[in-house]
Design a protein around this motif. Structure first.
Motif, PDB file in Angstrom:
ATOM      1  N   ARG A  15       0.837  -1.190   0.000  1.00 15.06           N
ATOM      2  CA  ARG A  15       0.000   0.000   0.000  1.00 15.06           C
ATOM      3  C   ARG A  15       0.875   1.243   0.000  1.00 15.06           C
ATOM      4  NH1 ARG A  15      -3.812  -1.042   4.946  1.00 15.06           N
ATOM      5  NH2 ARG A  15      -3.249   1.125   5.173  1.00 15.06           N
ATOM      6  N   ALA A  16       0.430   2.251  -0.719  1.00 18.43           N
ATOM      7  CA  ALA A  16       1.206   3.487  -0.838  1.00 18.43           C
ATOM      8  C   ALA A  16       1.245   4.269   0.471  1.00 18.43           C
ATOM      9  CB  ALA A  16       0.633   4.366  -1.935  1.00 18.43           C
ATOM     10  N   ASP A  17       0.275   4.040   1.360  1.00 18.73           N
ATOM     11  CA  ASP A  17       0.234   4.794   2.605  1.00 18.73           C
ATOM     12  C   ASP A  17       0.968   4.095   3.752  1.00 18.73           C
ATOM     13  OD1 ASP A  17      -1.617   2.751   2.740  1.00 18.73           O
ATOM     14  OD2 ASP A  17      -3.058   3.899   3.910  1.00 18.73           O
ATOM     15  N   VAL A  18       1.699   3.013   3.451  1.00 14.83           N
ATOM     16  CA  VAL A  18       2.456   2.288   4.467  1.00 14.83           C
ATOM     17  C   VAL A  18       3.938   2.582   4.256  1.00 14.83           C
ATOM     18  CG1 VAL A  18       3.084   0.010   5.339  1.00 14.83           C
ATOM     19  CG2 VAL A  18       0.738   0.480   4.649  1.00 14.83           C
ATOM     20  N   THR A  19       4.611   2.973   5.318  1.00 16.91           N
ATOM     21  CA  THR A  19       6.045   3.242   5.251  1.00 16.91           C
ATOM     22  C   THR A  19       6.802   2.048   5.810  1.00 16.91           C
ATOM     23  OG1 THR A  19       5.617   5.587   5.580  1.00 16.91           O
ATOM     24  CG2 THR A  19       7.862   4.843   5.938  1.00 16.91           C
ATOM     25  N   ILE A  20       7.845   1.622   5.105  1.00 16.95           N
ATOM     26  CA  ILE A  20       8.627   0.499   5.610  1.00 16.95           C
ATOM     27  C   ILE A  20       9.474   0.958   6.787  1.00 16.95           C
ATOM     28  CG2 ILE A  20       8.629  -0.712   3.405  1.00 16.95           C
ATOM     29  CD1 ILE A  20      11.522   0.203   3.001  1.00 16.95           C
ATOM     30  N   THR A  21       9.773   0.036   7.699  1.00 18.42           N
ATOM     31  CA  THR A  21      10.519   0.385   8.905  1.00 18.42           C
ATOM     32  C   THR A  21      11.931  -0.176   8.911  1.00 18.42           C
ATOM     33  OG1 THR A  21       9.595  -1.527  10.043  1.00 18.42           O
ATOM     34  CG2 THR A  21       8.433   0.575  10.301  1.00 18.42           C
ATOM     35  N   GLU A  22      12.225  -1.101   8.008  1.00 17.25           N
ATOM     36  CA  GLU A  22      13.588  -1.631   7.912  1.00 17.25           C
ATOM     37  C   GLU A  22      13.867  -2.059   6.480  1.00 17.25           C
ATOM     38  OE1 GLU A  22      12.936  -6.204   9.347  1.00 17.25           O
ATOM     39  OE2 GLU A  22      13.255  -4.708  10.897  1.00 17.25           O
ATOM     40  N   ILE A  26      11.987   0.226  -3.011  1.00 20.10           N
ATOM     41  CA  ILE A  26      11.937   0.903  -4.305  1.00 20.10           C
ATOM     42  C   ILE A  26      10.589   1.592  -4.393  1.00 20.10           C
ATOM     43  CG2 ILE A  26      11.836   0.644  -6.800  1.00 20.10           C
ATOM     44  CD1 ILE A  26      13.761  -1.614  -6.614  1.00 20.10           C
ATOM     45  N   GLU A  27      10.653   2.893  -4.619  1.00 18.24           N
ATOM     46  CA  GLU A  27       9.450   3.702  -4.776  1.00 18.24           C
ATOM     47  C   GLU A  27       9.337   4.093  -6.239  1.00 18.24           C
ATOM     48  OE1 GLU A  27       8.160   8.136  -3.423  1.00 18.24           O
ATOM     49  OE2 GLU A  27       9.197   6.944  -1.925  1.00 18.24           O
ATOM     50  N   VAL A  28       8.212   3.780  -6.852  1.00 16.45           N
ATOM     51  CA  VAL A  28       7.980   4.089  -8.259  1.00 16.45           C
ATOM     52  C   VAL A  28       6.768   5.009  -8.353  1.00 16.45           C
ATOM     53  CG1 VAL A  28       7.494   3.165 -10.547  1.00 16.45           C
ATOM     54  CG2 VAL A  28       8.951   1.873  -8.978  1.00 16.45           C
ATOM     55  N   ASP A  29       6.988   6.191  -8.905  1.00 12.89           N
ATOM     56  CA  ASP A  29       5.924   7.189  -9.051  1.00 12.89           C
ATOM     57  C   ASP A  29       5.149   7.388  -7.749  1.00 12.89           C
ATOM     58  OD1 ASP A  29       6.650   7.687 -11.647  1.00 12.89           O
ATOM     59  OD2 ASP A  29       5.107   6.416 -12.540  1.00 12.89           O
ATOM     60  N   GLY A  30       5.879   7.460  -6.648  1.00 13.25           N
ATOM     61  CA  GLY A  30       5.281   7.771  -5.359  1.00 13.25           C
ATOM     62  C   GLY A  30       4.698   6.603  -4.592  1.00 13.25           C
ATOM     63  N   PRO A  54      12.369   4.775 -18.675  1.00  9.82           N
ATOM     64  CA  PRO A  54      12.951   6.060 -18.266  1.00  9.82           C
ATOM     65  C   PRO A  54      11.933   7.123 -17.867  1.00  9.82           C
ATOM     66  CG  PRO A  54      13.252   5.691 -20.624  1.00  9.82           C
ATOM     67  CD  PRO A  54      12.676   4.437 -20.062  1.00  9.82           C
ATOM     68  N   MET A  55      10.671   6.933 -18.247  1.00 14.48           N
ATOM     69  CA  MET A  55       9.663   7.942 -17.899  1.00 14.48           C
ATOM     70  C   MET A  55       9.207   7.841 -16.444  1.00 14.48           C
ATOM     71  SD  MET A  55       8.267   5.030 -18.848  1.00 14.48           S
ATOM     72  CE  MET A  55       7.990   4.824 -20.574  1.00 14.48           C
ATOM     73  N   LEU A  56       9.521   6.749 -15.759  1.00 13.09           N
ATOM     74  CA  LEU A  56       9.117   6.574 -14.368  1.00 13.09           C
ATOM     75  C   LEU A  56      10.004   7.372 -13.425  1.00 13.09           C
ATOM     76  CD1 LEU A  56       8.530   2.710 -14.176  1.00 13.09           C
ATOM     77  CD2 LEU A  56       6.806   4.509 -14.402  1.00 13.09           C
ATOM     78  N   GLN A  57       9.424   7.800 -12.310  1.00 11.92           N
ATOM     79  CA  GLN A  57      10.220   8.387 -11.243  1.00 11.92           C
ATOM     80  C   GLN A  57      10.552   7.247 -10.282  1.00 11.92           C
ATOM     81  OE1 GLN A  57       8.369  10.715  -8.083  1.00 11.92           O
ATOM     82  NE2 GLN A  57       9.962  12.256  -8.387  1.00 11.92           N
ATOM     83  N   VAL A  58      11.837   6.934 -10.146  1.00 12.75           N
ATOM     84  CA  VAL A  58      12.271   5.807  -9.333  1.00 12.75           C
ATOM     85  C   VAL A  58      13.175   6.319  -8.214  1.00 12.75           C
ATOM     86  CG1 VAL A  58      13.456   3.567  -9.348  1.00 12.75           C
ATOM     87  CG2 VAL A  58      12.172   4.303 -11.360  1.00 12.75           C
ATOM     88  N   LYS A  59      12.890   5.874  -6.986  1.00 16.74           N
ATOM     89  CA  LYS A  59      13.700   6.246  -5.828  1.00 16.74           C
ATOM     90  C   LYS A  59      14.021   4.996  -5.017  1.00 16.74           C
ATOM     91  CE  LYS A  59      11.430  10.718  -5.092  1.00 16.74           C
ATOM     92  NZ  LYS A  59      10.702  11.527  -4.097  1.00 16.74           N
TER      93      LYS A  59
END
Length: 79
Positions: A15-22, A26-30, A54-59
């Motif tokens: 889910r996009a609203d869950v933050t990992i803790t450890e 990979i975050e793709v388009d938010g 290449p059009m994706l925002q990847v973090k």
């Protein structure tokens, strides 16, 4: 009439609203898409995604430091 005997494979979508803790994510388009134990594994997959799409925002997100690093087309090509 054809019946399907194989079970569908579950998808690893977080889910996009869950933050990992450890670990490293990979975050793709938010949206968080996958979690890895090592930074190297996360960066490798992120570079592969950015090179292929290449059009994706990847973090790459570091859960311990609570920071993200943007993977650009230039950084994807360096390794």
């Amino acid at each position: 009439m054809t019946t399907m005997t194989e079970e569908p494979v579950p998808r690893n979508i977080m889910r996009a609203d869950v933050t990992i803790t450890e670990g490293f994510g990979i975050e793709v388009d938010g949206q968080m898409k996958a979690v890895f134990d090592t930074k190297e594994a996360a960066e490798k997959k992120a570079r592969e995604l950015k090179t292929k799409y290449p059009m994706l925002q990847v973090k790459v997100y570091d859960a311990a430091q609570k920071t993200s690093a943007v993977i650009t087309a230039k950084t994807a090509e360096t390794v």
